[in-house]
Design a protein around this motif. Sequence first.
Motif, PDB file in Angstrom:
ATOM      1  N   HIS A 241       0.668  -1.172   0.002  1.00 48.23           N
ATOM      2  CA  HIS A 241      -0.024   0.078  -0.115  1.00 48.23           C
ATOM      3  C   HIS A 241       0.888   1.363  -0.024  1.00 48.23           C
ATOM      4  N   PRO A 242       0.344   2.346  -0.741  1.00 43.56           N
ATOM      5  CA  PRO A 242       1.390   3.576  -0.772  1.00 43.56           C
ATOM      6  C   PRO A 242       1.590   4.203   0.514  1.00 43.56           C
ATOM      7  N   THR A 243       0.707   4.106   1.691  1.00 44.27           N
ATOM      8  CA  THR A 243       0.771   4.589   2.831  1.00 44.27           C
ATOM      9  C   THR A 243       1.812   3.857   3.712  1.00 44.27           C
ATOM     10  N   ALA A 244       2.257   2.629   3.368  1.00 46.50           N
ATOM     11  CA  ALA A 244       3.025   1.743   4.199  1.00 46.50           C
ATOM     12  C   ALA A 244       4.485   2.386   4.107  1.00 46.50           C
ATOM     13  N   VAL A 245       5.520   2.234   5.170  1.00 47.57           N
ATOM     14  CA  VAL A 245       6.605   2.731   5.648  1.00 47.57           C
ATOM     15  C   VAL A 245       7.580   1.759   5.564  1.00 47.57           C
ATOM     16  N   ILE A 246       8.508   1.539   4.616  1.00 50.40           N
ATOM     17  CA  ILE A 246       9.284   0.476   4.558  1.00 50.40           C
ATOM     18  C   ILE A 246      10.647   0.621   4.274  1.00 50.40           C
ATOM     19  N   ASP A 247      11.562   0.426   5.287  1.00 51.24           N
ATOM     20  CA  ASP A 247      12.889   0.825   5.370  1.00 51.24           C
ATOM     21  C   ASP A 247      13.834   0.291   4.201  1.00 51.24           C
ATOM     22  N   PRO A 248      14.513   0.783   3.531  1.00 45.72           N
ATOM     23  CA  PRO A 248      15.395   0.591   2.412  1.00 45.72           C
ATOM     24  C   PRO A 248      16.341  -0.600   2.737  1.00 45.72           C
TER      25      PRO A 248
ATOM     26  N   THR B  20       6.224 -11.465  -3.450  1.00 50.19           N
ATOM     27  CA  THR B  20       4.903 -11.639  -3.179  1.00 50.19           C
ATOM     28  C   THR B  20       4.290 -11.186  -2.028  1.00 50.19           C
ATOM     29  N   VAL B  21       5.170 -10.573  -0.884  1.00 46.69           N
ATOM     30  CA  VAL B  21       4.705 -10.002   0.153  1.00 46.69           C
ATOM     31  C   VAL B  21       3.628  -9.005   0.106  1.00 46.69           C
ATOM     32  N   GLU B  22       2.548  -9.027   1.035  1.00 46.71           N
ATOM     33  CA  GLU B  22       1.534  -7.831   1.068  1.00 46.71           C
ATOM     34  C   GLU B  22       1.691  -7.134   2.067  1.00 46.71           C
ATOM     35  N   VAL B  23       1.734  -5.760   1.960  1.00 44.44           N
ATOM     36  CA  VAL B  23       1.820  -4.887   3.222  1.00 44.44           C
ATOM     37  C   VAL B  23       0.702  -3.895   3.215  1.00 44.44           C
ATOM     38  N   GLY B  24      -0.132  -3.775   4.009  1.00 49.49           N
ATOM     39  CA  GLY B  24      -1.247  -3.049   4.228  1.00 49.49           C
ATOM     40  C   GLY B  24      -0.974  -1.402   4.646  1.00 49.49           C
ATOM     41  N   PRO B  25      -2.274  -0.479   4.689  1.00 49.68           N
ATOM     42  CA  PRO B  25      -2.059   0.740   4.703  1.00 49.68           C
ATOM     43  C   PRO B  25      -1.366   0.910   6.183  1.00 49.68           C
ATOM     44  N   HIS B  26      -0.463   2.081   6.200  1.00 49.02           N
ATOM     45  CA  HIS B  26       0.119   2.455   7.487  1.00 49.02           C
ATOM     46  C   HIS B  26       1.038   1.170   8.481  1.00 49.02           C
ATOM     47  N   ALA B  27       1.275   0.265   7.651  1.00 52.27           N
ATOM     48  CA  ALA B  27       2.298  -0.559   8.205  1.00 52.27           C
ATOM     49  C   ALA B  27       3.545  -0.137   8.262  1.00 52.27           C
TER      50      ALA B  27
ATOM     51  N   ALA C 118       8.035 -15.269   1.101  1.00 50.34           N
ATOM     52  CA  ALA C 118       7.112 -15.331   0.254  1.00 50.34           C
ATOM     53  C   ALA C 118       5.658 -15.737   0.879  1.00 50.34           C
ATOM     54  N   GLY C 119       4.809 -14.729   0.115  1.00 46.81           N
ATOM     55  CA  GLY C 119       3.383 -15.051   0.394  1.00 46.81           C
ATOM     56  C   GLY C 119       2.891 -14.659   1.858  1.00 46.81           C
ATOM     57  N   THR C 120       3.578 -13.848   2.627  1.00 39.20           N
ATOM     58  CA  THR C 120       3.348 -13.363   4.009  1.00 39.20           C
ATOM     59  C   THR C 120       2.732 -11.877   3.643  1.00 39.20           C
ATOM     60  N   ARG C 121       1.547 -11.940   4.746  1.00 39.66           N
ATOM     61  CA  ARG C 121       0.914 -10.776   4.658  1.00 39.66           C
ATOM     62  C   ARG C 121       1.124  -9.709   5.876  1.00 39.66           C
ATOM     63  N   ILE C 122       1.707  -8.618   5.788  1.00 40.99           N
ATOM     64  CA  ILE C 122       1.598  -7.552   6.761  1.00 40.99           C
ATOM     65  C   ILE C 122       0.450  -6.709   6.863  1.00 40.99           C
TER      66      ILE C 122
END
Length: 275
Positions: A4-11, A18-25, A35-39
């Motif tokens: 999601h565009p609002t997720a914050v992911i460290d470089p 295939t990982v999914e990351v939701g809003p504001h994670a 693989a296949g993990t959902r945050i």
Amino acid sequence: MPIHPTAVIDPEAELDATVEVGPHAVIEGPVRIGAGTRIRAHAHVSGWTQIGEACDIYPYAVVGGEPQDFHWRGQRSYCKIGNGVILREGASVHRGTDPESSTVVGDECVLLTHAHVGHNCQLGRGVQVQHGALLAGHVTVHDQAILAAGAMVHQFCRIGTLAFLAGQARITMDVPPFLMAYGNSTVIQHNVVGMRRAGYSREALFEIRQAYRTLYRSGLLFSAAVEKLAATVRTDAGRLLVAFLQAPSQRGICAGARHGFRESEGGNRQPVDNE
């Protein structure tokens, strides 16, 4: 969109495609996710944390947080989550305290809402930590053990394979494999339902039942009862129980209910002790 565009992911983080990351994670630091993990939304993953494949991390879960230990001084330590692990809302798993040490949650474990796994805990495969159950630092929980809602486990305790801790149990000593504990570290019987569900043979169930009676109902000194079991067990379950009892323990082994059982309304048998 997987991230999601609002997720914050460290470089520094490395996520499988295939990982999914939701809003504001928030994924902070050198995290590795398989693989296949959902945050999900608002989850927080940080530090030197490894999360396996096909895991599901629900909102407001905290994975790899700093250990709640006054001895920790910011040194590198790890949080390792296996494959197929589910962490429900508000669950927390912290990193180890000592340099290069780890907190480990094995494959297919489930932590329900607000469950907590403290620093340096070691959870085997298929462990269930139910709503609000709390594990202090350095607790070891073997495969398929179940901690019911609100159970609390003191630091350095061991919980054996397929052990069952009743709701709001206060565990300050080791709970042997296949046995059930409630209240203040009191063993009440063997976990016959759990053993049947896990596919243990009738011979194994009978041997564990007899082992419980030898340990807690025979009147033998506990050390003598363990020696007797070591000389007589014939099944894998019995040998696993004896190995646990003979292994070093920092907390000692839970005692049995001192006054047996009483009948409650409806004919249910309820354990009675001196609490």
